[in-house]
Design a protein around this motif. Sequence first.
Motif, PDB file in Angstrom:
ATOM      1  N   ALA A 116      15.183  24.713   2.717  1.00 25.44           N
ATOM      2  CA  ALA A 116      13.978  25.543   2.726  1.00 25.44           C
ATOM      3  C   ALA A 116      12.842  24.888   3.489  1.00 25.44           C
ATOM      4  O   ALA A 116      11.986  25.565   4.054  1.00 25.44           O
ATOM      5  N   LEU A 117      12.841  23.560   3.522  1.00 27.11           N
ATOM      6  CA  LEU A 117      11.776  22.853   4.212  1.00 27.11           C
ATOM      7  C   LEU A 117      11.968  22.863   5.730  1.00 27.11           C
ATOM      8  O   LEU A 117      11.005  22.945   6.482  1.00 27.11           O
ATOM      9  N   ALA A 118      13.201  22.775   6.175  1.00 23.83           N
ATOM     10  CA  ALA A 118      13.475  22.597   7.596  1.00 23.83           C
ATOM     11  C   ALA A 118      12.852  23.678   8.477  1.00 23.83           C
ATOM     12  O   ALA A 118      12.208  23.355   9.487  1.00 23.83           O
ATOM     13  N   ARG A 160      15.784  11.138   4.516  1.00 29.77           N
ATOM     14  CA  ARG A 160      16.428   9.866   4.170  1.00 29.77           C
ATOM     15  C   ARG A 160      15.563   8.696   4.606  1.00 29.77           C
ATOM     16  O   ARG A 160      15.439   7.697   3.899  1.00 29.77           O
ATOM     17  N   TRP A 161      14.957   8.840   5.801  1.00 32.81           N
ATOM     18  CA  TRP A 161      14.081   7.767   6.273  1.00 32.81           C
ATOM     19  C   TRP A 161      12.872   7.632   5.345  1.00 32.81           C
ATOM     20  O   TRP A 161      12.462   6.530   5.000  1.00 32.81           O
ATOM     21  N   LEU A 162      12.296   8.789   4.927  1.00 32.07           N
ATOM     22  CA  LEU A 162      11.140   8.739   4.025  1.00 32.07           C
ATOM     23  C   LEU A 162      11.482   8.025   2.725  1.00 32.07           C
ATOM     24  O   LEU A 162      10.719   7.195   2.222  1.00 32.07           O
ATOM     25  N   ARG A 163      12.654   8.326   2.180  1.00 35.39           N
ATOM     26  CA  ARG A 163      13.049   7.689   0.911  1.00 35.39           C
ATOM     27  C   ARG A 163      13.241   6.181   1.117  1.00 35.39           C
ATOM     28  O   ARG A 163      12.925   5.389   0.227  1.00 35.39           O
ATOM     29  N   ALA A 164      13.742   5.788   2.280  1.00 32.51           N
ATOM     30  CA  ALA A 164      13.916   4.362   2.557  1.00 32.51           C
ATOM     31  C   ALA A 164      12.586   3.638   2.648  1.00 32.51           C
ATOM     32  O   ALA A 164      12.500   2.430   2.416  1.00 32.51           O
ATOM     33  N   GLN A 165      11.500   4.393   2.964  1.00 29.53           N
ATOM     34  CA  GLN A 165      10.167   3.788   3.014  1.00 29.53           C
ATOM     35  C   GLN A 165       9.489   3.759   1.659  1.00 29.53           C
ATOM     36  O   GLN A 165       8.354   3.321   1.533  1.00 29.53           O
ATOM     37  N   GLY A 166      10.184   4.242   0.645  1.00 32.75           N
ATOM     38  CA  GLY A 166       9.587   4.246  -0.690  1.00 32.75           C
ATOM     39  C   GLY A 166       9.024   5.582  -1.080  1.00 32.75           C
ATOM     40  O   GLY A 166       8.380   5.720  -2.133  1.00 32.75           O
ATOM     41  N   GLY A 167       9.206   6.601  -0.236  1.00 36.24           N
ATOM     42  CA  GLY A 167       8.691   7.924  -0.561  1.00 36.24           C
ATOM     43  C   GLY A 167       9.593   8.643  -1.545  1.00 36.24           C
ATOM     44  O   GLY A 167      10.803   8.533  -1.478  1.00 36.24           O
ATOM     45  N   ARG A 168       8.992   9.390  -2.467  1.00 33.15           N
ATOM     46  CA  ARG A 168       9.769  10.137  -3.438  1.00 33.15           C
ATOM     47  C   ARG A 168       9.427  11.611  -3.331  1.00 33.15           C
ATOM     48  O   ARG A 168       8.267  11.948  -3.107  1.00 33.15           O
ATOM     49  N   ALA A 203       0.838  -1.190   0.000  1.00 33.85           N
ATOM     50  CA  ALA A 203       0.000   0.000   0.000  1.00 33.85           C
ATOM     51  C   ALA A 203       0.876   1.245   0.000  1.00 33.85           C
ATOM     52  O   ALA A 203       1.921   1.280   0.660  1.00 33.85           O
ATOM     53  N   PRO A 204       0.488   2.285  -0.725  1.00 36.03           N
ATOM     54  CA  PRO A 204       1.304   3.515  -0.750  1.00 36.03           C
ATOM     55  C   PRO A 204       1.305   4.189   0.605  1.00 36.03           C
ATOM     56  O   PRO A 204       0.336   4.078   1.374  1.00 36.03           O
ATOM     57  N   PRO A 205       2.377   4.884   0.970  1.00 38.01           N
ATOM     58  CA  PRO A 205       2.406   5.618   2.237  1.00 38.01           C
ATOM     59  C   PRO A 205       1.271   6.632   2.300  1.00 38.01           C
ATOM     60  O   PRO A 205       0.909   7.258   1.295  1.00 38.01           O
ATOM     61  N   HIS A 206       0.688   6.775   3.481  1.00 42.12           N
ATOM     62  CA  HIS A 206      -0.402   7.726   3.659  1.00 42.12           C
ATOM     63  C   HIS A 206      -0.445   8.180   5.111  1.00 42.12           C
ATOM     64  O   HIS A 206       0.158   7.560   5.997  1.00 42.12           O
ATOM     65  N   ILE A 207      -1.170   9.262   5.362  1.00 39.61           N
ATOM     66  CA  ILE A 207      -1.240   9.865   6.693  1.00 39.61           C
ATOM     67  C   ILE A 207      -2.552   9.472   7.356  1.00 39.61           C
ATOM     68  O   ILE A 207      -3.612   9.500   6.748  1.00 39.61           O
ATOM     69  N   PRO A 262       3.974  16.402   8.414  1.00 36.18           N
ATOM     70  CA  PRO A 262       4.165  17.685   7.717  1.00 36.18           C
ATOM     71  C   PRO A 262       5.310  17.637   6.709  1.00 36.18           C
ATOM     72  O   PRO A 262       5.225  18.244   5.637  1.00 36.18           O
ATOM     73  N   LEU A 263       6.385  16.934   7.046  1.00 36.75           N
ATOM     74  CA  LEU A 263       7.504  16.816   6.119  1.00 36.75           C
ATOM     75  C   LEU A 263       7.074  16.078   4.854  1.00 36.75           C
ATOM     76  O   LEU A 263       7.448  16.455   3.741  1.00 36.75           O
ATOM     77  N   TRP A 264       6.283  15.037   5.037  1.00 38.37           N
ATOM     78  CA  TRP A 264       5.780  14.269   3.889  1.00 38.37           C
ATOM     79  C   TRP A 264       4.938  15.159   2.971  1.00 38.37           C
ATOM     80  O   TRP A 264       5.103  15.154   1.752  1.00 38.37           O
ATOM     81  N   ARG A 265       4.048  15.943   3.567  1.00 36.12           N
ATOM     82  CA  ARG A 265       3.205  16.832   2.764  1.00 36.12           C
ATOM     83  C   ARG A 265       4.052  17.863   2.033  1.00 36.12           C
ATOM     84  O   ARG A 265       3.852  18.134   0.843  1.00 36.12           O
TER      85      ARG A 265
END
Length: 448
Positions: free
Chosen positions: A423-425, A440-448, A368-372, A408-411
Amino acid sequence: MTRIDRGIVVLGAGPAGAAVALGLRRLGHAVTVVGTPRAFDAIEGVSDRVVAGLRGVGIEAALAAIAEPSPRRATWAGSTTALNHERLVDRAAFDRLLWQELQDHGVECLLARVMRWVPGESGDGGHTLQIQRPDDAQPQTLRARFVVEARGCLAPHPPQGVTRGPETVALLWRGQGAPGGAAGSAVESLPGGWAWCARLPGGAVALQLTVDPSAITLPPRAQLGAFVREQLAAVEAALPFLDSPAAEVHALARTSGAVLAPEVCGDTWLRVGDAAMAADPLSGNGIFQSLSSALQAPMVVHTLLNHPADAPHAQRFHTERVQGLFQRFARIGRDFYAQEARWAGEPFWAVRRAWPDALPAHGAEGDAPPHIEQRPVVDRDRIRLAEVLVTTEQPLGIWHVDGVEVAPLWRAARAAPGREVEALAPLLGGSVPRAQAALRWLRAQGGR
């Protein structure tokens, strides 16, 4: 009959009960622990992460009963390795030190056996327990506002609704050999089960034979020790532990299969450790999984007592984590059994390599795709709802990564894929290095 009134009562003084009691003391609660010494003088093996977990909950003095790492020989799936180590624990000594350490931390400890307790039976929101102290002729009545059930496998379960793995029995023998032998342990798979053997630095020896109770005829209790030694006399891994006569200290047969209680919490009670869920001992995570379900229990109890509006979230939090731990450790055990293909057709192995299901040990089914989602989280000393990112690898969701809120970082990252993390920080209230670590953690979970 004497009546004793207390606030929070913890039943059991093992690692899980101690972790909850110490955590509640740090949150300012008065805690009473009710317990008795273990009936069996066992030797167990633990990893360095167990030692770290015990230190993390404030246990230090009891660690003196945990030996330094010693070699562990494993004969499994047709090969023998001697690369791993484990720490051996004299549980009787450990439990004695833990009992004293609880008192040193201000926890009241009652040496007593619980004769009767039924959650919610009193009907007034409190609990009535009957306890029997060793020197008292009559039981005492103990009244508690909140009860934590942490008596391990001795905790009674309701007659229905319990989830159980394949029926398993562990035949245990404890002896005292000549001092001076090399400390260490060994495990070996057998057609009808598996064996684990250990020797402490002082010469104490432990033998354990794990089998299906329907496939073996047990002798009378008095002959059990000789029976275990006889069964292991031809097992190569056991030979170094049978090299000299040893006086028998104790022998015991006890159930050791996986168990999940149908309910693990209510408004004024909680189950933790093996009283909530117990894993197959092959996973090698006994004390670790007990701590896993107990580490966040103090915040659950604190929320139930002091933040009633969040009580449903606290109960959901504890229930989901206990059930998730049960499934994960059950699948870890299944994967260990599946590695041993030589005995795949034997009844003991056939059922265990297919239980509980075919899902991966870590993560959730599918992709399943990552979701909030809104899910309960630990926020300092309480449980509350918060936005978390749910992924296949983290089905319960992740709230923070290195102090940066993930949702919030994901969004922000999805809304502006090419935006620099610098700029995001600031938008997320985190530093650039922390935001980079979270990305880096988000990308490891499959997030782009």
